[in-house]
Design a protein around this motif. Structure first.
Motif, PDB file in Angstrom:
ATOM      1  N   PRO A 183       0.807  -1.224   0.000  1.00 48.94           N
ATOM      2  CA  PRO A 183       0.000   0.000   0.000  1.00 48.94           C
ATOM      3  C   PRO A 183       0.839   1.272   0.000  1.00 48.94           C
ATOM      4  CG  PRO A 183      -0.847  -1.587   1.588  1.00 48.94           C
ATOM      5  CD  PRO A 183       0.487  -2.091   1.143  1.00 48.94           C
ATOM      6  N   ALA A 184       2.098   1.180   0.440  1.00 50.81           N
ATOM      7  CA  ALA A 184       2.955   2.371   0.439  1.00 50.81           C
ATOM      8  C   ALA A 184       3.259   2.850  -0.977  1.00 50.81           C
ATOM      9  CB  ALA A 184       4.259   2.066   1.173  1.00 50.81           C
ATOM     10  N   GLY A 185       3.004   2.007  -1.970  1.00 57.97           N
ATOM     11  CA  GLY A 185       3.230   2.406  -3.356  1.00 57.97           C
ATOM     12  C   GLY A 185       2.071   3.138  -3.984  1.00 57.97           C
ATOM     13  N   MET A 186       0.966   3.287  -3.255  1.00 57.35           N
ATOM     14  CA  MET A 186      -0.230   3.922  -3.810  1.00 57.35           C
ATOM     15  C   MET A 186      -0.137   5.452  -3.764  1.00 57.35           C
ATOM     16  SD  MET A 186      -3.079   1.465  -1.996  1.00 57.35           S
ATOM     17  CE  MET A 186      -4.474   2.107  -2.946  1.00 57.35           C
ATOM     18  N   ASP A 187      -0.999   6.099  -4.527  1.00 58.61           N
ATOM     19  CA  ASP A 187      -1.213   7.542  -4.448  1.00 58.61           C
ATOM     20  C   ASP A 187      -2.713   7.754  -4.292  1.00 58.61           C
ATOM     21  OD1 ASP A 187      -1.463  10.261  -4.637  1.00 58.61           O
ATOM     22  OD2 ASP A 187      -0.491  10.449  -6.602  1.00 58.61           O
ATOM     23  N   THR A 188      -3.157   7.750  -3.061  1.00 62.39           N
ATOM     24  CA  THR A 188      -4.593   7.819  -2.794  1.00 62.39           C
ATOM     25  C   THR A 188      -5.152   9.223  -2.951  1.00 62.39           C
ATOM     26  OG1 THR A 188      -4.123   8.026  -0.416  1.00 62.39           O
ATOM     27  CG2 THR A 188      -4.567   5.809  -1.285  1.00 62.39           C
ATOM     28  N   SER A 189      -4.301  10.190  -3.308  1.00 57.75           N
ATOM     29  CA  SER A 189      -4.822  11.521  -3.617  1.00 57.75           C
ATOM     30  C   SER A 189      -5.506  11.540  -4.977  1.00 57.75           C
ATOM     31  CB  SER A 189      -3.691  12.557  -3.601  1.00 57.75           C
ATOM     32  OG  SER A 189      -2.803  12.357  -4.693  1.00 57.75           O
ATOM     33  N   VAL A 190      -5.280  10.498  -5.782  1.00 55.92           N
ATOM     34  CA  VAL A 190      -5.873  10.387  -7.110  1.00 55.92           C
ATOM     35  C   VAL A 190      -7.088   9.462  -7.014  1.00 55.92           C
ATOM     36  CG1 VAL A 190      -5.499   9.618  -9.490  1.00 55.92           C
ATOM     37  CG2 VAL A 190      -3.640  10.706  -8.218  1.00 55.92           C
ATOM     38  N   ALA A 191      -8.203   9.872  -7.581  1.00 48.85           N
ATOM     39  CA  ALA A 191      -9.390   9.036  -7.581  1.00 48.85           C
ATOM     40  C   ALA A 191      -9.162   7.838  -8.498  1.00 48.85           C
ATOM     41  CB  ALA A 191     -10.607   9.820  -8.060  1.00 48.85           C
ATOM     42  N   PRO A 192      -9.533   6.621  -8.086  1.00 51.19           N
ATOM     43  CA  PRO A 192      -9.335   5.443  -8.940  1.00 51.19           C
ATOM     44  C   PRO A 192      -9.943   5.602 -10.322  1.00 51.19           C
ATOM     45  CG  PRO A 192     -10.004   4.787  -6.737  1.00 51.19           C
ATOM     46  CD  PRO A 192     -10.131   6.283  -6.791  1.00 51.19           C
ATOM     47  N   GLY A 193     -11.088   6.284 -10.421  1.00 55.06           N
ATOM     48  CA  GLY A 193     -11.737   6.457 -11.710  1.00 55.06           C
ATOM     49  C   GLY A 193     -11.068   7.474 -12.602  1.00 55.06           C
ATOM     50  N   PHE A 215      -6.408   4.907 -12.499  1.00 48.57           N
ATOM     51  CA  PHE A 215      -6.205   3.772 -11.614  1.00 48.57           C
ATOM     52  C   PHE A 215      -4.738   3.368 -11.532  1.00 48.57           C
ATOM     53  CE2 PHE A 215      -6.718  -0.812 -10.387  1.00 48.57           C
ATOM     54  CZ  PHE A 215      -7.224  -0.549  -9.110  1.00 48.57           C
ATOM     55  N   MET A 216      -3.980   3.640 -12.579  1.00 49.76           N
ATOM     56  CA  MET A 216      -2.539   3.369 -12.538  1.00 49.76           C
ATOM     57  C   MET A 216      -1.885   4.198 -11.439  1.00 49.76           C
ATOM     58  SD  MET A 216       0.070   1.726 -13.785  1.00 49.76           S
ATOM     59  CE  MET A 216       1.592   1.695 -14.750  1.00 49.76           C
ATOM     60  N   ARG A 217      -2.186   5.499 -11.399  1.00 55.34           N
ATOM     61  CA  ARG A 217      -1.610   6.380 -10.373  1.00 55.34           C
ATOM     62  C   ARG A 217      -2.134   6.008  -8.990  1.00 55.34           C
ATOM     63  NH1 ARG A 217       2.824   9.120 -10.424  1.00 55.34           N
ATOM     64  NH2 ARG A 217       1.967  10.125  -8.566  1.00 55.34           N
ATOM     65  N   TYR A 218      -3.429   5.756  -8.892  1.00 56.84           N
ATOM     66  CA  TYR A 218      -4.011   5.406  -7.598  1.00 56.84           C
ATOM     67  C   TYR A 218      -3.310   4.184  -7.007  1.00 56.84           C
ATOM     68  CZ  TYR A 218      -7.356   3.533  -4.215  1.00 56.84           C
ATOM     69  OH  TYR A 218      -7.941   3.019  -3.078  1.00 56.84           O
ATOM     70  N   ALA A 219      -3.107   3.155  -7.814  1.00 57.92           N
ATOM     71  CA  ALA A 219      -2.525   1.909  -7.311  1.00 57.92           C
ATOM     72  C   ALA A 219      -1.013   1.980  -7.165  1.00 57.92           C
ATOM     73  CB  ALA A 219      -2.900   0.756  -8.240  1.00 57.92           C
ATOM     74  N   ASN A 220      -0.352   2.751  -8.030  1.00 53.84           N
ATOM     75  CA  ASN A 220       1.105   2.680  -8.131  1.00 53.84           C
ATOM     76  C   ASN A 220       1.815   4.026  -8.074  1.00 53.84           C
ATOM     77  OD1 ASN A 220       1.180  -0.191  -8.647  1.00 53.84           O
ATOM     78  ND2 ASN A 220       0.507   0.225 -10.741  1.00 53.84           N
TER      79      ASN A 220
END
Length: 707
Positions: A66-76, A79-84
């Motif tokens: 989870p430390a690789g995520m960027d949760t400031s970006v909405a998955p929709g 999703f690439m940025r959100y997850a990675n």
């Protein structure tokens, strides 16, 4: 072949451009292949800066970090940025690479293990003459013997250049081109031996278009690549000057003009994908009548194929045009063209002035790679290209646990079960076509880890002080292997990749899915990981390869591997309507300003990705056998599965590499291998609360559900 690609750079060092190999991915020409895979067309092993150890990486505590995520970006929205996103921000492309990410990391891990093995062999004094172990060590030594390579300089080329000058008529040059099949040099035509797509129990000789020094026709004809064409002409002149060829500047101009005419005659990459159009039966006599101006009898005779009863000609309408161009080209230009291509192919095993010049154009200028790979890494690649399965046998013994194979067999069984259930739900397929699809699925062969029978290298001579000769003999050994089996039944046990390859593939003529040992590691497969992550990662890969059996081209073969129509006309029309909708989605994906994914070119891989995600999801829930799916660290099972798929595609690429990929490769760039499939799966919207107005939201009736 469609594949993940550890061996692209390896094969390029050993094989002449004239060889058209249908059944081995590492030497595969995209227009010739009947095998499809999961990875983009970049070498997975490229340098020393990155993963340094010999132990597999770990991702978080349950298979995803989870430390690789960027949760400031909405998955929709992405999703690439959100997850990675955080992981991608930290991911620096090493200077000796054109891209870097999950595949490259595992490729480097594989390479580090091989380096440790070779170092161990090199330190031993008890290696037996003629043994595979000594040949591996000697192949590596020969590449590292810089003093001898520098002392020889261009000397190994001189017999070739003399023979080119002696080929002073069009017929003589046609025969010379025939000798390059299995040897060093170029041809206007690619020739090889592979499985017959309509009679997959036998081998057949194939012929098709070739003759270009740039990646494909677009580099000659599209203004987007005008700068690369200019750089190429300067590179041609530089190589000709280094070998002392007359009028290097003028000849370079004439060579590029010749190749531009060849490019205009070539079929497009999209046309080359059509397996119905690229299967055309000829005899040599029929080809000679259809494409006059080239001595086909002399060409095939020199290739030791003069007595073959039939050929499969791929780009049949291009052949007369290429033969006419050949006949109209002055001999001096043909000789200069051959001298350049011979030098260009030989450059990696010549002195630094040649190998550096080739790297500067082919890797730096074409791909944007700032630095050349360290020599020891190139030496490992060379050894693998010459003795891949001999190295693979030791790799498996040291690094592939038996329990991984058992778990993979269970995963594959669940993926097959999931697709079988899904097929019965499709309202666009008739009962007749569903039955044929189920028959094909039931007949899939599954290969995991390594071959049951290893390649015999006893006839391959390798010397510790002869790099150039080793490459010549390795190329000839491979061609002899092809020739010797031409009249034999197809060997269904053979593998198209080595076990140490980070890749997987589907072979349509064998109706098989193949997973080499090296890919069965995190982030693709981790026996200790949460099952949902494994089903999203390696489950997605398995589903992708199974999906290739049912993509727009793989679906043209039946369960026995025969290229024939097993669909009703109405069902095929329904299927093609769905694929056109999917292609239209991918056509909108802009990789760089002015550079878009080509939905028609990447269609097969995009269908494979869509199948991988959807079928992997269903297989995971089947594996629960009715038990509730757990929540881990606040992530639902479906969320973890989609994140597992996304984590596989962590990758950054240089701009020039992306520009190359969208016009030459059948795979979409990594970002859209994440986003493209998930936005067509209803469960993704539910898992991440994707709403209208977000960038990649699709209304339910716009989502494309194929497999």
């Amino acid at each position: 072949m469609k594949s993940l690609l550890l061996g692209a750079a390896i094969g390029a060092m050993l094989l002449p451009s004239a060889v058209l190999a249908q059944d081995h991915d590492h030497a595969c020409l995209d227009e010739a292949c009947t095998v499809w895979s999961i990875f983009q067309d970049v070498p997975a092993v490229e340098g020393a800066s990155g993963w340094q150890g010999v132990d597999a990486p770990r991702y978080g505590t349950w298979g995803f970090d989870p430390a690789g995520m960027d949760t400031s970006v909405a998955p929709g929205d992405d999703f690439m940025r959100y997850a990675n996103g955080a992981a991608l921000d930290r991911l620096v492309i090493p200077a000796d690479r054109t891209s870097y990410g999950s595949f490259a990391l595992l490729g480097e891990l594989s390479e580090n293990r091989i380096k440790a093995m070779i170092d161990g062999l090199a330190a031993r004094s008890d290696l037996v003459a003629g043994s595979d172990e000594l040949k591996i060590a000697d192949a590596y030594r020969s590449y590292m013997d810089v003093a001898r390579i520098e002392a020889l300089d261009a000397q190994p080329l001189q017999p070739y250049l003399a023979a080119i000058r002696a080929a002073d008529s069009h017929d003589a040059m046609a025969a010379y081109m025939g000798r390059t099949v299995g040897g060093l040099g170029g041809s206007f035509f690619a020739t090889g031996i592979g499985t017959d797509q309509k009679q997959p129990d036998r081998y057949v000789t194939s012929a098709g278009q070739s003759g270009l020094g740039l990646p494909n026709r677009d580099y000659y004809l599209s203004p987007l690549y005008a700068d690369k064409k200019t750089q190429y002409q300067a590179y041609v002149a530089r190589m000709l000057e280094m070998i002392g060829w007359e009028d290097p500047t003028g000849n370079a101009e004439r060579i590029v003009a010749l190749e531009t005419a060849i490019a205009e005659a070539h079929w497009t990459p999209i046309e080359n994908r059509n397996r119905d159009r690229t299967y055309n039966e000829y005899t040599i006599q029929q080809l000679a009548a259809d494409a006059p101006g080239f001595d086909w009898n002399g060409y095939f005779g020199a290739a030791r194929l003069g007595d073959v009863p039939r050929l499969i000609v791929r780009q049949n309408t291009a052949m007369p045009k290429l033969a006419a161009i050949y006949a109209e080209t002055p001999m001096a230009t043909l000789q200069a063209w051959q001298a350049f291509h011979t030098t260009d192919q030989a450059a990696p095993r010549l002195s630094a002035r040649f190998s550096d010049a080739q790297w500067e154009f082919r890797s730096r200028d074409l791909q944007g790679q700032p630095e050349q790979r360290p020599r020891d890494r190139r030496a490992i690649a060379f050894a693998q290209g010459a003795l891949g399965e001999a190295i693979g046998r030791q790799y498996v013994a040291d690094w592939f646990p038996a329990e991984s194979k058992a778990q993979m067999e269970e995963l594959v069984a669940n993926l097959r079960r999931a697709l079988a259930l899904r097929i019965e739900t499709y309202d666009w397929m008739s009962a007749e076509t569903k039955a044929a699809a189920q028959d094909k699925l039931a007949k899939f062969t599954v290969k995991i880890g390594y071959p049951d029978r290893w390649r015999d290298y006893s006839d391959l001579e390798i010397r510790g002080d002869d790099l150039f000769g080793n490459a010549e003999r390795a190329g000839l050994f491979r061609w002899e292997y092809q020739l010797n089996r031409l009249n034999d039944p197809v060997d269904k046990t053979e593998w198209g990749m080595t076990p140490q390859t980070v890749n997987a593939y589907y072979n349509s003529t064998n109706n098989e899915i193949v997973f080499p040992a090296a890919i069965l590691q995190p982030p693709f497969f981790d026996p200790q990981a949460d099952p949902a992550v494994n089903y999203g990662a390696i489950g997605g890969v398995i589903g992708h390869e199974i999906g290739h059996g049912f993509d727009d081209q793989g679906s043209k073969s039946d369960g026995d591997g025969v290229l024939r129509s097993w669909w009703t006309a109405e069902d095929r029309a329904n299927f093609e309507a769905l694929t056109r909708r999917l292609g239209a989605q991918y056509d909108t994906y802009e990789v760089l300003p002015g550079y878009f994914v080509q939905g028609a070119l990447s269609m097969g891989e995009n269908i494979g990705d869509a199948a991988g995600v959807a079928v992997g999801l269903e297989a995971y829930h089947l594996s629960l056998n009715g038990a509730p799916a757990p929540v881990i660290d606040g992530f639902t099972a479906n969320q973890r599965l989609f994140l597992g798929w996304a984590q596989v595609w962590q990758s950054n690429s240089r701009d020039d590499a992306l520009k190359n990929q969208v016009v030459t490769g059948p795979h979409s760039p990594a970002m859209f291998r994440v986003i493209g499939p998930v936005r067509n799966v209803d469960a993704w919207y539910e898992a991440f609360d994707v709403q209208p107005g977000q960038r990649y939201y699709l209304a339910p009736d716009e989502r494309v559900r194929i497999w």
